[in-house]
Scaffold this active site. Structure first.
Site, PDB file in Angstrom:
ATOM      1  N   SER A 299       0.845  -1.202   0.000  1.00 43.68           N
ATOM      2  CA  SER A 299       0.000   0.000   0.000  1.00 43.68           C
ATOM      3  C   SER A 299       0.870   1.238   0.000  1.00 43.68           C
ATOM      4  CB  SER A 299      -0.885   0.030   1.251  1.00 43.68           C
ATOM      5  OG  SER A 299      -0.133   0.404   2.394  1.00 43.68           O
ATOM      6  N   ASP A 300       0.374   2.296  -0.603  1.00 41.25           N
ATOM      7  CA  ASP A 300       1.024   3.573  -0.346  1.00 41.25           C
ATOM      8  C   ASP A 300       0.735   3.905   1.120  1.00 41.25           C
ATOM      9  OD1 ASP A 300       2.423   5.913  -0.550  1.00 41.25           O
ATOM     10  OD2 ASP A 300       1.421   6.586  -2.373  1.00 41.25           O
TER      11      ASP A 300
END
Ligand SMILES: *[C@@H]1O[C@H](CO)[C@@H](O)[C@H](O)[C@H]1NC(C)=O
Ligand SMILES: *[C@@H]1O[C@H](CO)[C@@H](O)[C@H](O)[C@H]1NC(C)=O
Ligand SMILES: *[C@@H]1O[C@H](CO)[C@@H](O)[C@H](O)[C@H]1NC(C)=O
Ligand SMILES: *[C@@H]1O[C@H](CO)[C@@H](O)[C@H](O)[C@H]1NC(C)=O
Ligand SMILES: *[C@@H]1O[C@H](CO)[C@@H](O)[C@H](O)[C@H]1NC(C)=O
Ligand SMILES: *[C@@H]1O[C@H](CO)[C@@H](O)[C@H](O)[C@H]1NC(C)=O
Ligand SMILES: *[C@@H]1O[C@H](CO)[C@@H](O)[C@H](O)[C@H]1NC(C)=O
Length: 795
Positions: A299-300
C-alpha cells in the site's frame, strides 16, 4: 504539528510518534468513517485474488517462500505483511523462529530517503530526457547499490505510469518519466532492472490512474489544497474507461512486471469510486491475472481504507501498518488475524500475501549470497539524521549523475547565444544560480521544510518522498566561476531583482545567462505554469538591457515562456530539469560547447495551460471529487496532434550544436522471440498459439542518421507509428535509439524493433490485443513533429 509532514511514502517516524496523543481524536473519527462504499465497490467475489505460483522465473524462490509461510501461524503471516515502527520508512515484522528478519523499505525515486551518506540522483524526468537507455539503467543500478549498502531490502521506486503526466500541473510528474506508454515502459523496465541488478527489490508505483495530488487524501490538514474538514472528503476518483486503461496506463506497469519488479505500490486515489488499494478489478484482475504479477502489492503509506476489502482485493502489504497514527483510517491490517480466524478473509489469501512479499526476497538472494548489511541509520530520527552516519557513495556515481545532467540538457532555442564564445564579461542572474543559505542539508530531508523566506538557491530535485538529502549541490555559480578562469572571463551577478543593477551589469556584458526555476512537490499540484513574479521581472530586466540573453531553466515540466521565447534578445533557451547534486557541473559543458546538447523534451511544451486537455486536475467542490479521464488516450502530444495545436516545442524536440540528416528508411518482417522478460504476462492476444508472445518482435525498421555539421554530437532517432483506422492518434512513439558521439560526416544505421504489442490495440469487446488490418504508416525523425522519413507496412 500538521499532517503535512506525512508525505506519501515516507515520514520521519518521530514526527508521527510525537503526534500520537493529538491524533487519538482523529483516530476515533476515522474508526467511524463509513467504509460501506469501498466494501460494496470492491468486487472481490467477481474478481477473486489469484494465488501466486512463481511465474516464469521465480519458481525456486516461490517454493522457499511457500515452505516458510507454510510453517507460520496466522499471527506470524500477518506480521510479515504489516509494517511496524522500525528504523526504515517501512519495516515489516520478523518471524525469528523461522529466521525471517525485519525487511527494510525506503523511499524513493532519486535515492534512499530520508537518510544521509547517499547521492542525490537526477529526477526520473531528467534521465528520461537523455533518451539514453544505458544511462537510465545505470542511474537505477547506482541508486540500487546505495540502497543495498544501507541495508535496504525494498526500494520504493521507480515511478511508472502513476503519474504518467496526464496533467502538466501534476506535482509528481518529475519523479517519473514520459507521458507516453511506450517510452514510459522502457524507462520503467530499465529502472526495475537497474535496482534489482543491485539486489534491491523494486516497488513500481503507483498502481494506478494516480494523476493528481489534489484531494488524494480525505484529510484537510495533510494536503495543501483540500477544502473540506478532516475526514469528510473522499479521495478523488479516477474514472477511466477500459480502453484507455489498457492503451495508456497499464503498458508501463506491464514492462516493469516483465522486468521482474518485486513489488507494486497501490495508490491513494479511487478508481471508478473504489479505493485503489481495495479495488479487486484493478488488482486481482488487471494486475495479478492479466499482467500475471507474482510479487506483492504494497500500500502507499496510508492508502489502506479497509482491512478485509484490501486483502481480499489483492493488496498484500500494509504500510505504515501498526505504526499508523492517523492516516490509514485506523484500519490498516487491524484485526486481520481475527478476520482470518472467523472466515471473513480466507487463510489461503493471507498465506498468498505473505508468500508474494517474501518471494522477491529469496529471488534476489537477500537471504543468502546477497544479504544486505544491517541497517545502521534510523529514519525515525527525523531530521536529526547524523546518528550512525554511513557513507555509501561510490566512486563514479557523481560522474554518472553529472553525465545524465549534461546529456539530458535540452537546447530549445539557439540563435547564436550558445555555446559561449570566450566572453570577456559574463553576467549571471537569478536565485537559481546560488546555493541554499542553509546549505545542502539545512532544510532536512526535503526542501519543503525550508523556513519561510529562506534563500533556497538552485532547485536540484522536487519535494516529497521523491526528494533526497544531497551530500552537496554544485550551484551554477560555483561551476561557472570555476570554468571562467580558463578564458579569463570576469563575472558579475544578481540573485535578486534589482533593475538598475541588472541594467548596469547586463548592458555592458558580452552575455547574460539567466537561471530560472519552478518548484513542484508531492502532495500539491502546481497551480499554474507561470514563473514566479520575481523571476519574470529579472528576465524582463535582462532582455531590456542585453541583446544576448541565454535562459537556463530548472523546472519540473512546462513553464510559460511566451513572453520571452520570440524576443530577439533571447539568443538561447535551455531546459535542464531537476539535475540532482551535480546541477552546475552538468550544465557547464553545454554552455561552453564542450559537449553538444543531446537532450530531447520528454513532454510537450505548450504555449499556455489551455493548450492541454481541460480539467486534468479535478478541484471539484464535492465530498466525492471525480476526475473523469474524458480525454482518453489523448494526453500530451497525442492531444496536441489531434487538436492541431501548435506547441511552443514539441515532444521529443531538442537542438544540437551540429546538424543531422536522416536517410534510407526501410521496414522488414523480422520475427524474433522475446528474450528479455523475467516474468511473462498473461495478456490475451489474437494469434496466440501458446508458443509466441505479445512481446515478440515482428518487424524491424532501419534508418540512417548522418552528422552533417562540424562537431561531434548525439541524435535521438525516433520512430512514430500511425495505426490504420479512424479514431486513432495521429502518431504514436514506438521506438527510439540514441546514436551516440557521432563524428562530423559519420553515419550510422539504427534498427528499431516493433513487437506485436507495439502494433496492436486493445479490443474492449473481445478483451484481447489485436493487430488491426490495414496500412501502418511509419515515420522516423528527430522529434514528434520533425519526421523526414516515411514508409508503410500492411497487415
Ligand atoms: C454509510 O453509507 C451508507 C450509504 O451511503 C448510508 O446509507 C449509511 O447510513 C452510512 N452509515 C453510517 C453509519 O454513516
Ligand atoms: C480543515 O477543517 C477545519 C474544520 O472544519 C477548518 O476549521 C479548517 O480551516 C480546515 N483547514 C483547511 C486548511 O482547510
Ligand atoms: C471503470 O469504469 C469504466 C466504465 O464503466 C470501465 O470501462 C473500466 O473498466 C473501469 N475500470 C476499472 C479499473 O475498473
Ligand atoms: C470477524 O471478526 C471481525 C474482527 O473482530 C469482526 O469485526 C467481524 O464482525 C467478524 N465476522 C464474523 C462473521 O464473525
Ligand atoms: C524556500 O522554500 C520554502 C519552502 O518551500 C519557502 O517557505 C520559502 O519561502 C522559500 N524561499 C523563497 C525565497 O522563495
Ligand atoms: C534588446 O536589447 C537592447 C539593448 O542591447 C535594447 O535596446 C532593446 O530594447 C532590447 N529589445 C527588447 C525587445 O527588449
Ligand atoms: C565532411 O565531408 C565533406 C564533403 O564530403 C568534406 O568537405 C569535409 O571535409 C568532411 N569533414 C570532415 C570533418 O571530415
Amino acid at each position: 504539528m500538521k499532517l503535512s509532514a506525512l508525505l506519501t511514502t515516507a515520514v520521519a517516524l518521530t514526527v508521527v510518534n510525537a503526534r500520537a496523543v493529538e491524533t487519538r481524536d482523529d483516530n476515533d473519527k476515522m474508526e467511524k468513517m463509513n467504509n460501506t462504499k469501498e466494501m460494496d465497490g470492491n468486487n472481490a467475489d467477481i474478481y477473486p485474488a489469484p494465488m501466486a505460483n512463481g511465474g516464469k522465473s521465480w519458481g525456486d524462490a516461490y517454493k522457499k517462500a511457500s515452505d516458510i509461510v507454510g510453517q507460520m501461524t496466522v499471527e506470524e503471516k500477518t506480521a510479515i505483511i504489516t509494517s511496524a515502527p522500525g528504523r526504515c520508512v517501512g519495516t515489516t515484522q520478523a518471524v525469528e523462529r523461522l529466521g525471517i528478519p525485519r525487511l527494510c523499505m525506503m523511499d524513493g525515486p532519486t535515492g534512499p530517503r530520508p537518510v544521509k551518506g547517499i547521492s542525490q540522483s537526477t529526477s526520473g524526468q531528467t534521465a528520461a530526457a537523455t533518451w539514453d537507455r544505458d544511462l537510465i539503467y545505470q542511474r537505477s543500478k547506482d541508486m540500487g547499490q546505495e540502497f543495498f549498502d544501507l541495508g535496504v531490502n525494498v526500494a520504493l521506486a521507480p515511478v511508472a505510469s502513476g503519474p504518467i503526466g496526464r496533467s502538466p500541473l501534476g506535482g509528481r510528474n518529475w519523479e517519473g518519466s514520459y507521458p507516453d506508454p511506450y517510452a514510459n515502459g522502457q524507462f520503467s523496465r530499465l529502472s526495475v532492472q537497474g535496482l534489482q541488478d543491485s539486489h534491491v527489490a523494486a516497488t513500481t508505483k503507483h498502481w494506478i490512474m494516480y494523476e493528481q495530488e489534489t484531494f488524494r487524501h480525505p484529510y484537510n490538514t495533510s494536503q495543501p489544497d483540500n477544502i473540506y474538514p478532516l475526514l469528510t472528503q473522499e479521495p478523488v476518483s479516477s474514472n477511466v474507461d477500459d480502453y484507455t486503461t489498457h492503451m495508456l496506463y497499464m503498458p508501463p506497469f506491464a514492462e516493469a512486471i516483465r522486468a521482474g519488479s518485486g513489488h507494486v505500490m497501490c495508490s491513494y486515489n479511487q478508481i471508478n469510486g473504489t479505493q485503489a488499494c481495495n479495488d479487486a478489478h484493478s488488482q486481482n484482475h488487471l494486475l495479478k491475472t492479466e499482467l500475471g504479477f507474482q510479487g506483492s502489492v504494497i500500500s502507499d503509506w496510508g492508502g489502506v481504507h479497509d482491512t478485509a476489502a484490501s486483502i481480499r482485493s489483492g493488496m498484500d502489504v500494509s504500510t505504515p501498518g501498526v505504526d499508523d497514527v492517523g492516516y490509514s483510517m485506523g484500519t490498516f491490517y487491524k484485526d486481520l488475524d481475527k478476520l482470518v480466524n472467523n472466515g471473513t478473509v480466507a487463510e489461503d489469501r493471507l498465506s498468498d500475501a505473505a508468500i508474494r512479499f517474501l518471494t522477491p526476497y529469496y529471488w534476489l538472494g537477500q537471504d543468502s549470497e546477497h544479504t544486505p548489511p544491517e541497517v545502521t541509520f534510523d529514519a525515525a530520527s527525523g531530521l536529526d539524521l547524523e546518528s550512525e552516519y554511513k557513507n555509501v557513495r561510490k566512486e563514479g556515481t557523481a560522474e554518472l549523475i553529472r553525465k545524465i545532467g549534461t546529456d539530458s540538457t535540452t537546447l530549445l532555442k539557439n540563435t547564436g547565444g550558445l555555446p559561449l564564445n570566450r566572453p570577456q564579461r559574463l553576467v549571471l542572474l537569478g536565485s537559481d544560480i546560488g546555493s541554499n543559505v542553509l546549505g545542502p542539508d539545512g532544510c532536512g530531508d526535503d526542501r519543503t521544510k525550508c523556513p519561510m523566506g529562506n534563500f533556497n538557491g538552485t532547485i536540484s530535485v522536487g519535494g516529497g518522498s521523491g526528494s533526497t538529502i544531497p551530500p552537496y549541490v554544485v550551484s551554477p555559480l560555483e561551476a561557472i566561476r570555476e570554468r571562467v578562469e580558463k578564458d579569463g572571463t570576469e563575472i558579475s551577478y544578481a540573485m535578486k531583482y534589482d533593475e538598475d543593477h541588472i541594467n548596469k551589469i547586463s548592458s555592458r556584458a558580452d552575455a547574460t545567462v539567466v537561471f530560472v526555476n519552478n518548484w513542484a512537490e508531492e502532495s500539491k499540484d502546481r497551480h499554474n505554469i507561470d514563473l514566479d513574479e520575481e523571476q519574470a521581472m529579472i528576465l524582463d530586466a535582462a532582455v531590456k538591457a542585453s541583446s544576448n540573453v541565454i535562459i537556463v531553466m530548472h523546472t519540473p515540466g512546462v513553464v510559460n515562456m511566451e513572453k520571452w521565447a520570440d524576443n530577439d534578445n533571447v539568443t538561447a533557451i535551455v531546459e535542464a530539469y531537476y539535475p540532482g547534486q551535480e546541477t552546475g557541473d552538468a550544465v557547464v559543458p553545454i554552455l561552453y560547447g564542450e559537449r553538444s546538447p543531446s537532450g530531447k523534451l520528454p513532454f510537450t511544451w505548450g504555449k499556455s495551460l489551455s493548450d492541454y486537455p481541460p480539467n486534468t486536475i479535478s478541484t471539484d467542490d464535492s465530498m466525492t471529487p471525480q476526475a473523469d479521464f474524458s480525454e482518453g488516450v489523448y494526453i500530451d502530444y497525442r492531444w496536441f496532434d489531434k487538436k492541431e495545436i501548435e506547441p511552443r516545442w514539441e515532444f521529443g524536440f531538442g537542438l544540437s550544436y551540429t546538424t543531422f540528416e536522416f536517410s534510407d528508411i526501410s521496414v522488414e518482417e523480422n520475427y524474433k522471440k522475446d528474450e528479455n522478460e523475467v516474468q511473462a504476462t498473461n495478456e490475451p492476444f489474437e494469434g496466440s498459439d501458446g508458443t509466441n508472445s505479445l512481446y515478440d518482435t515482428i518487424k524491424t525498421v532501419k534508418a540512417t542518421v548522418t552528422n552533417t555539421g562540424d562537431v561531434e554530437g548525439c541524435e535521438v532517432v525516433q520512430l512514430y507509428v500511425t495505426f490504420p483506422g479512424d479514431n486513432m492518434p495521429v502518431r504514436e512513439l514506438r521506438g527510439f535509439e540514441k546514436v551516440k558521439d557521432l563524428k562530423s560526416n559519420e553515419s550510422k544505421q539504427v534498427e528499431m524493433d516493433l513487437r506485436l504489442k507495439d502494433l496492436s490495440v486493445w479490443d474492449v469487446e473481445r478483451q484481447t490485443w489485436v493487430m488491426p488490418s490495414g496500412e501502418f504508416k511509419l515515420s522516423v525523425g528527430s522529434s514528434s513533429r520533425q519526421l523526414p522519413l516515411h514508409t508503410t507496412c500492411t497487415n
